[in-house]
Design an enzyme around this catalytic site. Structure first.
Site, short mmCIF file in Angstrom:
data_model
loop_
_atom_site.label_atom_id
_atom_site.label_comp_id
_atom_site.label_asym_id
_atom_site.label_seq_id
_atom_site.Cartn_x
_atom_site.Cartn_y
_atom_site.Cartn_z
N PRO A 2 0.92 -1.27 -0.04
CA PRO A 2 0.06 0.14 0.09
C PRO A 2 0.97 1.24 0.07
O PRO A 2 1.79 1.37 0.98
CB PRO A 2 -0.66 -0.05 1.33
CG PRO A 2 0.06 -1.13 2.11
CD PRO A 2 1.23 -1.45 1.36
N GLU A 3 0.56 2.03 -0.92
CA GLU A 3 1.13 3.39 -1.01
C GLU A 3 -0.02 4.35 -1.05
O GLU A 3 -0.84 4.18 -0.63
CB GLU A 3 1.80 3.51 -2.29
CG GLU A 3 3.01 2.62 -2.66
CD GLU A 3 3.66 2.79 -3.95
OE1 GLU A 3 3.69 4.13 -4.45
OE2 GLU A 3 3.99 1.93 -4.72
N LYS A 59 1.65 7.12 4.54
CA LYS A 59 1.34 5.88 4.40
C LYS A 59 0.23 5.13 5.46
O LYS A 59 0.25 3.87 5.72
CB LYS A 59 2.39 4.69 4.05
CG LYS A 59 2.87 5.29 2.65
CD LYS A 59 4.01 4.07 2.43
CE LYS A 59 4.74 4.72 0.99
NZ LYS A 59 6.16 4.04 0.92
N HIS A 96 -3.80 -15.04 9.36
CA HIS A 96 -2.94 -13.93 9.43
C HIS A 96 -3.60 -12.68 10.18
O HIS A 96 -3.10 -11.88 10.07
CB HIS A 96 -2.06 -13.67 8.28
CG HIS A 96 -1.48 -14.63 7.69
ND1 HIS A 96 -0.44 -15.19 8.49
CD2 HIS A 96 -1.57 -15.40 6.54
CE1 HIS A 96 0.20 -16.26 7.65
NE2 HIS A 96 -0.63 -16.47 6.60
N ARG A 115 2.75 -10.92 5.87
CA ARG A 115 3.99 -11.02 6.11
C ARG A 115 4.50 -10.10 7.17
O ARG A 115 5.71 -10.29 7.76
CB ARG A 115 4.65 -9.88 4.95
CG ARG A 115 5.60 -11.00 3.91
CD ARG A 115 5.80 -9.97 2.89
NE ARG A 115 7.35 -9.91 2.53
CZ ARG A 115 7.80 -9.54 1.74
NH1 ARG A 115 7.02 -8.78 0.74
NH2 ARG A 115 9.01 -9.15 1.47
N ARG A 172 19.87 17.09 -2.08
CA ARG A 172 19.98 15.52 -1.85
C ARG A 172 20.92 14.79 -2.90
O ARG A 172 20.78 15.07 -4.16
CB ARG A 172 18.60 14.88 -2.09
CG ARG A 172 17.82 15.15 -1.01
CD ARG A 172 18.14 14.40 0.27
NE ARG A 172 17.66 15.28 1.44
CZ ARG A 172 17.89 14.90 2.66
NH1 ARG A 172 18.31 13.53 2.99
NH2 ARG A 172 17.65 15.66 3.74
N ARG A 281 15.89 -0.92 -4.66
CA ARG A 281 14.50 -1.31 -5.01
C ARG A 281 14.28 -1.62 -6.62
O ARG A 281 15.18 -0.81 -7.14
CB ARG A 281 13.54 -0.40 -4.66
CG ARG A 281 13.68 -0.03 -3.17
CD ARG A 281 13.12 -0.98 -2.35
NE ARG A 281 11.62 -1.31 -2.68
CZ ARG A 281 10.60 -0.76 -2.00
NH1 ARG A 281 10.98 0.32 -1.36
NH2 ARG A 281 9.49 -1.37 -2.50
#
Length: 291
Positions: A2-3, A59, A96, A115, A172, A281
């Site tokens: 989920p974003e 999030k 779960h 997870r 950055r 990623r």
DNA sequence: AATGAAACCTGACAGC
DNA sequence: TGCTGTCAGGTTTCAT
């Protein structure tokens, strides 16, 4: 999983279904890793409390509750596979399951997470996590004690101004893809929407953030907002197992232009979409459309 | 201070 | 069928 768009969809769905209800009992699974606050504290905070609202910050799903005249916040982070479902009690509890909030109308709010990367915590009025070291907690807005609440680690992608966006990224030295995933800069952007926004802006994921021009950063913010808004409209992306509060999948995955399309032709120019690793990623881009 | 890699978990899927 | 390897929407921790 989920974003921002998926979390927003879930939060809005849960809000519409449970606002105003009272939590009559709480069950938790005992898997220690899932609980950032002690399970007893979570249960004690929620039991008997009325649900004021459910919203998204970054999030994280923030459920504001009120009990005995005091407000508190229940924070739900879905991790990779977390689900927050509103179900009739008769629907069998899925495997779960890690927390169940039984409501005064008999329905249940269920947190399910195969997870176990998801996290649950409660924060007292003012923002500190209950049962945690206050010095280590990120406190909420302390403006006169009015609507304090969880603020998240970074800035909101949908409301940050163009100038602020440029300011966040201009110094950055990491690849822009890694910077987009850094939640203490912008919060809510994950792997799918980072790749999709970079494609729409024509920027390769490995480009150093500090070397992007103002024009590129402007296009990036616009592409990001566009893709996030479109995804929210379609109920998010369901790549493997994402579902909303009713267990329904989203549709934005049908509009992914690069994410998980390595080896396939670019929908704009026909070049082969590349897959590579940036910042640990998997990252996908069009070598012709993105420079 | 900042970057990257590894760790935390389970499940789905491809290939043999 | 079953085994192995790969991959996964995220974050934290640890070494460099």
């Amino acid at each position: 999983m989920p974003e921002l768009p998926e979390v927003e969809t879930v939060a809005n769905g849960v809000h519409a279904r449970v606002q105003g209800r009272v939590v009559v009992s709480v069950w938790t699974s005992g898997k220690p890793q899932t609980f950032k606050s002690p399970e007893e504290t979570i249960a004690a905070t929620l039991t008997g409390a009325r649900i004021v609202s459910v919203r998204r910050v970054g999030k994280t799903i923030v459920m504001t509750v009120e009990g005995a005249g005091r407000q508190a916040e229940f924070l739900i982070h879905l991790g990779m596979t977390g689900r927050l479902l509103v179900s009739a009690a008769e629907v069998p509890l899925p495997p779960h399951s890690h927390a169940v909030l039984t409501l005064d109308d008999g329905r249940e709010i269920r947190f399910v997470d195969a997870r176990r990367f998801g996290r649950l915590s409660v924060h007292a009025e003012g923002g500190a996590r209950v049962g945690a070291d206050p010095a280590k907690e990120r406190l909420g807005d302390r403006l006169g004690g009015k609507a304090p609440g969880y603020r998240g680690p970074g800035r909101e992608p949908l409301t940050i101004s163009g100038e602020e966006f440029i300011e966040v990224f201009r110094r950055r030295k990491t690849p822009i893809k890694a910077a987009l995933l850094n939640q203490s800069l912008l919060h809510g952007v994950g792997n799918i929407y980072a790749d999709e926004a970079l494609f729409r802006a024509g920027i390769r994921p490995r480009r150093q953030a500090a070397r992007l021009t103002r024009g590129e950063l402007t296009r990036l913010r616009e592409g990001l907002v566009e893709v996030l808004r479109r995804a929210i409209l379609l109920g998010g992306s369901s790549v493997s197992d994402y579902v909303d509060a009713d267990g329904v999948r989203g549709f934005f995955q049908l509009e992914h232009r690069v994410y998980r399309r390595g080896g396939e032709p670019c929908l704009v120019c026909g070049a082969t979409i590349q897959r590579t690793i940036v910042g640990g990623r998997s990252s996908h881009y069009c070598p012709r459309c993105q420079r």
